[in-house]
Design a protein around this motif. Structure first.
Motif, PDB file in Angstrom:
ATOM      1  N   ARG A   1      43.938  28.374   8.342  1.00 11.99           N
ATOM      2  CA  ARG A   1      44.138  27.390   7.278  1.00 11.99           C
ATOM      3  C   ARG A   1      45.333  26.475   7.557  1.00 11.99           C
ATOM      4  O   ARG A   1      46.318  26.472   6.835  1.00 11.99           O
ATOM      5  CB  ARG A   1      44.266  28.088   5.919  1.00 11.99           C
ATOM      6  N   VAL A   2      45.207  25.682   8.599  1.00  9.32           N
ATOM      7  CA  VAL A   2      46.229  24.700   8.989  1.00  9.32           C
ATOM      8  C   VAL A   2      45.625  23.309   8.784  1.00  9.32           C
ATOM      9  O   VAL A   2      44.688  22.943   9.483  1.00  9.32           O
ATOM     10  CB  VAL A   2      46.649  24.913  10.456  1.00  9.32           C
ATOM     11  N   ASN A   3      46.160  22.554   7.840  1.00  8.63           N
ATOM     12  CA  ASN A   3      45.514  21.298   7.456  1.00  8.63           C
ATOM     13  C   ASN A   3      46.418  20.077   7.490  1.00  8.63           C
ATOM     14  O   ASN A   3      46.049  19.025   6.971  1.00  8.63           O
ATOM     15  CB  ASN A   3      44.907  21.441   6.053  1.00  8.63           C
ATOM     16  N   THR A   4      47.604  20.200   8.088  1.00  6.41           N
ATOM     17  CA  THR A   4      48.503  19.048   8.173  1.00  6.41           C
ATOM     18  C   THR A   4      49.066  18.952   9.588  1.00  6.41           C
ATOM     19  O   THR A   4      49.148  19.946  10.319  1.00  6.41           O
ATOM     20  CB  THR A   4      49.677  19.173   7.187  1.00  6.41           C
ATOM     21  N   ALA A   5      49.478  17.727   9.952  1.00  2.35           N
ATOM     22  CA  ALA A   5      50.097  17.524  11.255  1.00  2.35           C
ATOM     23  C   ALA A   5      51.382  18.338  11.369  1.00  2.35           C
ATOM     24  O   ALA A   5      51.700  18.875  12.439  1.00  2.35           O
ATOM     25  CB  ALA A   5      50.384  16.039  11.467  1.00  2.35           C
TER      26      ALA A   5
END
Length: 199
Positions: free
Chosen positions: A152-156
């Motif tokens: 669940r990694v959703n950002t730069a």
């Protein structure tokens, strides 16, 4: 670093992900299709947790039977926010998943010392848990394994933390749902690892 996007059936998004060289994360609680991508298999525990439902063991077994042999790796069943109880549950599944690359989802309350006895060339780590705990694990470079994944990694910004922590791959749903976010996320995925605090 490999980026996995949550499986989607949206053709435009799939085309963009394919062109960028991403892979798919197929959930045992979703549609069991890889859409012609390389893929990994998630157990579906997070979906069940979000819906307030019990973990569906039958759905997971069906997903492994149908897609397990072609998966890059499989996240062993876990208990969201379950601490050491989750670890014991994941470990109980390892004999049934023998012969495949399996990741144990680590979360709040677990330490590398708790998990180390179960790790091997075929058994790695997926860093999960609460957002705050996960970020602390990434910043602290806490985990080492034959394969290290961040869930669940959703950002730069979080992708940069993944670089810093030395993870092999990460997954997220942002690019699956909003293809406009893909260029930013993909640039972060391809960027060299910089010390924390450096843009």
């Amino acid at each position: 670093m490999i980026g996995y996007a949550s499986r989607t059936g949206t053709r435009r998004n799939l085309d963009a992900l394919r062109a960028a060289g991403w892979r798919l994360l197929v959930s045992a609680r979703g549609v069991l299709r890889s859409e012609g991508f390389g893929y990994a298999l998630d157990n579906g525990a997070w979906t069940a947790h979000q819906r307030g439902e019990a973990f569906d063991e039958d759905a997971f077994v069906e997903a492994v039977d149908r897609l397990g042999d072609g998966a890059d790796w499989i996240v062993a069943p876990d208990i969201v926010a379950g601490g050491l109880e989750s670890l014991a549950y994941s470990v109980s599944w390892l004999p049934r998943l023998r012969g495949r690359r399996v990741l144990i989802a680590v979360q709040d309350g677990m330490t590398p010392e708790d998990v180390a006895p179960y790790l091997s060339e075929r058994i790695g780590v997926a860093i999960g848990g609460s957002t705050e705990w996960k970020e602390a694990q990434l910043v602290g470079r806490v985990w080492r394994a034959s394969y290290l994944h961040a869930l669940r990694v959703n950002t730069a910004r979080r992708i940069r933390l993944c670089h810093w922590a030395g993870v092999d791959s990460f997954d997220g749903s942002s690019a699956s749902r909003f293809v406009s976010t893909l260029p930013l996320l993909d640039r972060a995925r391809r960027a060299p690892c910089l010390p924390l605090g450096v843009a």
